[in-house]
Design a protein around this motif. Sequence first.
Motif, short mmCIF file in Angstrom:
data_model
loop_
_atom_site.label_atom_id
_atom_site.label_comp_id
_atom_site.label_asym_id
_atom_site.label_seq_id
_atom_site.Cartn_x
_atom_site.Cartn_y
_atom_site.Cartn_z
N GLY A 136 -30.90 -23.03 78.18
CA GLY A 136 -30.26 -22.88 79.48
C GLY A 136 -28.87 -22.26 79.37
N VAL A 137 -28.12 -22.70 78.37
CA VAL A 137 -26.79 -22.14 78.14
C VAL A 137 -26.90 -20.65 77.78
N GLN A 138 -27.87 -20.33 76.94
CA GLN A 138 -28.06 -18.93 76.57
C GLN A 138 -28.44 -18.09 77.79
N ARG A 139 -29.31 -18.64 78.65
CA ARG A 139 -29.69 -17.91 79.87
C ARG A 139 -28.46 -17.64 80.74
N PHE A 140 -27.57 -18.63 80.83
CA PHE A 140 -26.38 -18.43 81.66
C PHE A 140 -25.55 -17.26 81.15
N LEU A 168 -6.16 -18.40 76.09
CA LEU A 168 -6.09 -16.95 75.81
C LEU A 168 -4.66 -16.44 75.73
N TYR A 169 -3.78 -16.90 76.62
CA TYR A 169 -2.43 -16.34 76.70
C TYR A 169 -1.42 -17.07 75.81
N THR A 170 -1.82 -18.12 75.13
CA THR A 170 -0.89 -18.87 74.29
C THR A 170 -1.29 -18.93 72.82
N SER A 171 -2.55 -18.70 72.52
CA SER A 171 -3.00 -18.76 71.13
C SER A 171 -2.57 -17.51 70.36
N PRO A 172 -2.28 -17.63 69.05
CA PRO A 172 -1.88 -16.46 68.26
C PRO A 172 -2.99 -15.43 68.13
N PHE A 173 -4.24 -15.84 68.25
CA PHE A 173 -5.36 -14.89 68.28
C PHE A 173 -6.50 -15.53 69.07
N ALA A 174 -7.30 -14.69 69.68
CA ALA A 174 -8.41 -15.19 70.50
C ALA A 174 -9.63 -15.44 69.64
N ASN A 175 -10.44 -16.40 70.05
CA ASN A 175 -11.70 -16.68 69.38
C ASN A 175 -12.82 -15.81 69.95
N TRP A 176 -13.77 -15.49 69.08
CA TRP A 176 -14.89 -14.63 69.46
C TRP A 176 -15.98 -15.50 70.10
N ARG A 177 -15.71 -15.93 71.34
CA ARG A 177 -16.67 -16.78 72.04
C ARG A 177 -16.36 -16.82 73.53
N ASP A 178 -17.38 -17.17 74.30
CA ASP A 178 -17.24 -17.46 75.71
C ASP A 178 -17.64 -18.93 75.93
N THR A 179 -17.16 -19.51 77.03
CA THR A 179 -17.35 -20.94 77.24
C THR A 179 -17.61 -21.24 78.72
N CYS A 220 -13.96 -46.42 77.87
CA CYS A 220 -14.19 -45.27 76.99
C CYS A 220 -15.38 -44.43 77.41
N ALA A 221 -16.37 -45.04 78.08
CA ALA A 221 -17.59 -44.33 78.42
C ALA A 221 -17.61 -43.82 79.86
N GLU A 222 -16.50 -43.91 80.56
CA GLU A 222 -16.51 -43.56 81.98
C GLU A 222 -16.58 -42.06 82.22
N GLY A 223 -15.96 -41.27 81.37
CA GLY A 223 -15.92 -39.83 81.59
C GLY A 223 -16.90 -39.07 80.72
N LEU A 224 -17.35 -37.93 81.21
CA LEU A 224 -18.22 -37.05 80.43
C LEU A 224 -17.97 -35.61 80.86
N SER A 225 -17.63 -34.78 79.90
CA SER A 225 -17.46 -33.35 80.15
C SER A 225 -18.44 -32.58 79.30
N ALA A 226 -19.01 -31.54 79.88
CA ALA A 226 -19.93 -30.67 79.14
C ALA A 226 -19.21 -29.36 78.85
N LEU A 227 -19.09 -29.04 77.57
CA LEU A 227 -18.42 -27.83 77.13
C LEU A 227 -19.42 -27.03 76.31
N CYS A 228 -19.78 -25.86 76.78
CA CYS A 228 -20.85 -25.08 76.15
C CYS A 228 -20.30 -23.73 75.67
N HIS A 229 -20.36 -23.50 74.36
CA HIS A 229 -19.85 -22.27 73.77
C HIS A 229 -20.99 -21.29 73.49
N TYR A 230 -20.67 -20.02 73.61
CA TYR A 230 -21.62 -18.94 73.32
C TYR A 230 -20.92 -17.97 72.37
N TYR A 231 -21.56 -17.67 71.25
CA TYR A 231 -20.96 -16.82 70.22
C TYR A 231 -21.76 -15.53 70.08
#
Length: 287
Positions: free
Chosen positions: A116-120, A148-159, A216-227
């Motif tokens: 699904g992440v790849q399809r997106f 993007l605007y603060t890191s010394p170099f950007a990573n080769w990925r989308d999120t 500790c279990a109250e929050g959940l974030s989904a972070l999906c990287h594409y390389y």
Amino acid sequence: MVVAGGVEVCDDSNYDRKRELKAFDDSKAGVKGLVDAGVTKVPRMFIRPPDNLRDASDTKKIQFSIPVIDLEGIENNPVRRKEIIDEVRHASETWGFFQVVNHGIPSSILEEMKDGVQRFFEQDIEVKKEFYARDRVRRYRYTSNFDLYTSPFANWRDTCFCVMAPDPPKPEELPAVLRDIQLEYRKQVIRLGSSLFKLLSEALGLKPSHLEEMGCAEGLSALCHYYPPCPEPELTLGTSKHSDNDFLTVLLQDQIGGLQVLHQDQWVDVPPVPGALVVNIGDLLQS
């Protein structure tokens, strides 16, 4: 030479990093857009500093293996549960990372989530652009390099990123190409997270519900990287070294691998195990 949204890939005396970053950001095409445009050189904004390159070239390594913990029997076998708790304690104290198998999430759901992440990320750019954002107004947002605007170099990925609990998004706020599987994956991960927090509580010598009662279990974030494929992978990274400022991170990685963890001042590969999930004891839990 200029490609994909005005991003420069040549090295010249007139190089303007701010202009390159803004052109890349304004394109809303991400790293995938560069690849689709046929880029053959890594733009300067992605190139790691020379010292960073040298740090990654050390080949004098001791062989380590990240722990793999089998959760089979955790609910109905008291003897095995105690063994698992001991394994979790040891892995958490010595590594801060471990992989879990037989965790209860069907492999079909893990594979469909990755698909699904790849399809997106591989859908038409005009559809994907609708979700591009750097602010927190949009519940589900896609971007490339949050720093993007603060890191010394950007990573080769989308999120893509979405807060899934305690206030989950409405189904219509999620992209259609992964809506159903993202909601199902959320339910599965919440259940697994509860089990892991119980194990960690017992590993600390506390009652099973201790960490959950702390919230500790109250929050959940989904972070999906594409390389996307990189024409010069030796010049950049998909993910820079970092620590996670969370209680607990459960990571689903693909079978290509590439994940490394820092152990005894050495970067150690985390080889993909079919059906396994990587558990990262975050900064907040370690403190």
